[in-house]
Design a protein around this motif. Structure first.
Motif, PDB file in Angstrom:
ATOM      1  N   LYS A 242      51.979  26.935  56.047  1.00 56.04           N
ATOM      2  CA  LYS A 242      52.711  27.650  57.094  1.00 56.04           C
ATOM      3  C   LYS A 242      51.881  27.780  58.358  1.00 56.04           C
ATOM      4  N   GLN A 243      50.624  28.166  58.225  1.00 58.16           N
ATOM      5  CA  GLN A 243      49.786  28.371  59.400  1.00 58.16           C
ATOM      6  C   GLN A 243      49.659  27.089  60.216  1.00 58.16           C
TER       7      GLN A 243
ATOM      8  N   THR B  42      46.928  25.324  53.824  1.00 61.01           N
ATOM      9  CA  THR B  42      47.499  26.328  54.741  1.00 61.01           C
ATOM     10  C   THR B  42      48.760  25.745  55.389  1.00 61.01           C
TER      11      THR B  42
END
Length: 495
Positions: A345-346, A343
């Motif tokens: 970007k998150q 993940t």
């Protein structure tokens, strides 16, 4: 039409074409056809292997990176002592840190080109050699009238840094498996952070604020000799141990990258492709804003602490140590999390937002006259702000695959140096005129901008996609070979 399906259809229709081994005689076995050989060559799994030496390589790199980054902050953290010893103003001592940033900007492009053309070992040798030379120049500068000599030594070490900062993601890609790259990159960045931590802690201990200049010179000389000894030892290790790359690639993506002909690669074209990658350009800006803020806070930390807590040079170093140690923990946790969750970007956005929150809290609690509060808030700030470093590297590699990791990392670091110089100068001037709170809020405004821009980055994970496609193609190849092994190896039916 996909040629692999033509190949399959030819075999299914019984068109064995011409055998690789020529004619097939009675009572012999058929060899694989041209179609089958071509298919297996293109779609079966390339051999991959992980070597134990990969941990030695990344730890050795981390060690000489540590030695270099230690020297970045060794003047700034005892700014007031070096001002008195060399008879210069605080802004001049600030440049002992900022020279690391300034040198990087013009040299990163030729060094990135050299990394692509000559490989990891050459870059590692040059970095360790320059770092070693710089430390010995400093040994000769421990006199109040030799500030130009100590500046030359620091400049030499700053050139070595250009050969270091772009290496972590490259080493991770060349040596480590697809589920280890983020962790390996974090270990590479870990050394840089640990060096900064030692740079915060050790100089205030080795160089106490004594009045006698001869005694002060002796303390400074001891510090320089210790650094030179360590740098020399690490240079010898790099010469003996550091290896260009493993014989067998660690991942399918790396195997594919090795098949790209060096003659077909253009460094200029690669740069232009990166500059047209909108997601990467946004990341370059946000990375520069975040890391530039970290550089400014680190460079000016001594001035901030001494203003509110006079005579606390040693604790200023310990607060810097707290920032970086917390950041090292953050880096490793983020690296392990990325390897498991993917993940990018998150995680990047969450860490960026928490960096902003941490700096706001630090800014408003700095003048409460309770050092223990500063230690806590500085640690929280460091956990997220320094922990962001490997996230930026790995997110960039994902967004730009199959471009060189050294080139993308170089552009990220170039942005960080530019913003670092601007933020350090501007925050220093703001602090002189309006105080530390105004200077820190100035940085908070840019972290807010960076957080908003990070939310706009498109999560285009190209390296992950390449690995998935390679695995799918390999599975298709294995399935085909298994399905048709009976056809290709049946005895001849000629009478």
């Amino acid at each position: 039409m996909d040629t692999r399906f033509n190949d399959i259809n030819r075999v299914k229709m019984g068109d064995e074409s011409k055998s690789v081994d020529g004619e097939v005689n009675d009572n012999t076995y058929y060899s694989k056809t041209d179609a089958e050989v071509n298919f297996e060559h293109r779609y079966t799994t390339p051999e991959t292997r992980l070597y134990k030496k990969r941990w030695v390589i990344v730890c050795l790199f981390s060690s000489y990176s540590l030695c270099n980054s230690y020297q970045w902050i060794q003047y700034g953290i005892i700014n007031n002592i070096f001002m008195r010893f060399y008879g210069v103003d605080s802004f001049t001592i600030d440049w002992m840190s900022m020279i690391y940033m300034l040198t990087y900007i013009p040299l990163i492009f030729p060094v990135s080109w050299l990394l692509d053309k000559k490989g990891l070992r050459v870059i590692a040798l040059v970095a360790a050699a320059l770092n070693c030379a710089g430390t010995w120049i400093k040994v000769a500068s421990a006199r109040p009238d030799l500030f130009p000599v100590t500046f030359l030594g620091q400049f030499t070490c700053s050139v070595a840094q250009v050969f270091i900062l772009g290496m972590p993601s490259r080493i991770a890609s060349v040596w480590f498996g697809s589920d280890e790259v983020s962790t390996a990159c974090s270990i590479g960045v870990f050394g840089n952070q640990l060096g900064i931590a030692i740079g915060f802690l050790v100089p205030p201990i080795l160089v106490p604020n004594v009045d006698d200049l001869d005694e002060l010179a002796a303390h400074i000389r001891v510090m320089f000799y210790i650094t030179a000894g360590v740098a020399t030892f690490l240079f010898v290790l790099v010469v003996i141990v550091f290896q260009e790359r493993p014989e067998i690639p660690p991942t399918l993506a790396q195997a594919a990258a090795r098949r790209i002909s060096p003659e077909s690669y253009s460094y200029t074209a690669s740069i232009l492709r990166l500059l047209r990658n909108k997601a990467f350009i946004l990341l370059v800006i946000t990375y520069g804003l975040n890391v530039g803020c970290f550089y400014a806070v680190s460079t000016l930390l001594n001035r901030m602490i001494i203003e509110h807590y006079p005579g606390e040079e040693v604790n200023a170093g310990r607060i810097g140590l707290t920032i970086v140690i917390a950041g090292m923990v953050g880096s490793l946790i983020c690296g392990i999390w990325l390897d498991r969750s993917k993940t990018y970007k998150q995680t990047t956005l969450a860490v960026y937002l928490m960096s902003l929150v941490g700096l706001v809290i630090y800014a408003f609690t700095l003048d409460l006259h309770h050092l223990w509060v500063v230690f806590i808030t500085a640690g929280a700030l460091g956990f997220f702000m320094t922990g962001y470093l490997p996230l930026g590297f790995e997110f960039a590699v994902e967004l730009t695959y199959p471009e060189s990791e050294g080139t993308s990392s170089g552009l990220l670091n170039c942005s960080a140096q530019v913003f670092g110089i601007i933020f350090t100068i501007c925050q220093g001037k703001i602090m002189d005129s309006f105080g530390t709170l105004a200077g820190n809020l100035f940085l908070c405004a840019f972290l807010l901008i960076g957080t908003i821009i990070t939310g706009c980055i498109k999560s285009d994970l190209r390296r992950q996609l390449a690995n998935q496609q390679a695995q799918t193609a390999a599975a298709l190849g294995r399935s085909y070979v298994q399905d048709h092994s009976g056809t290709t190896l049946l005895p001849s039916t000629h009478m």
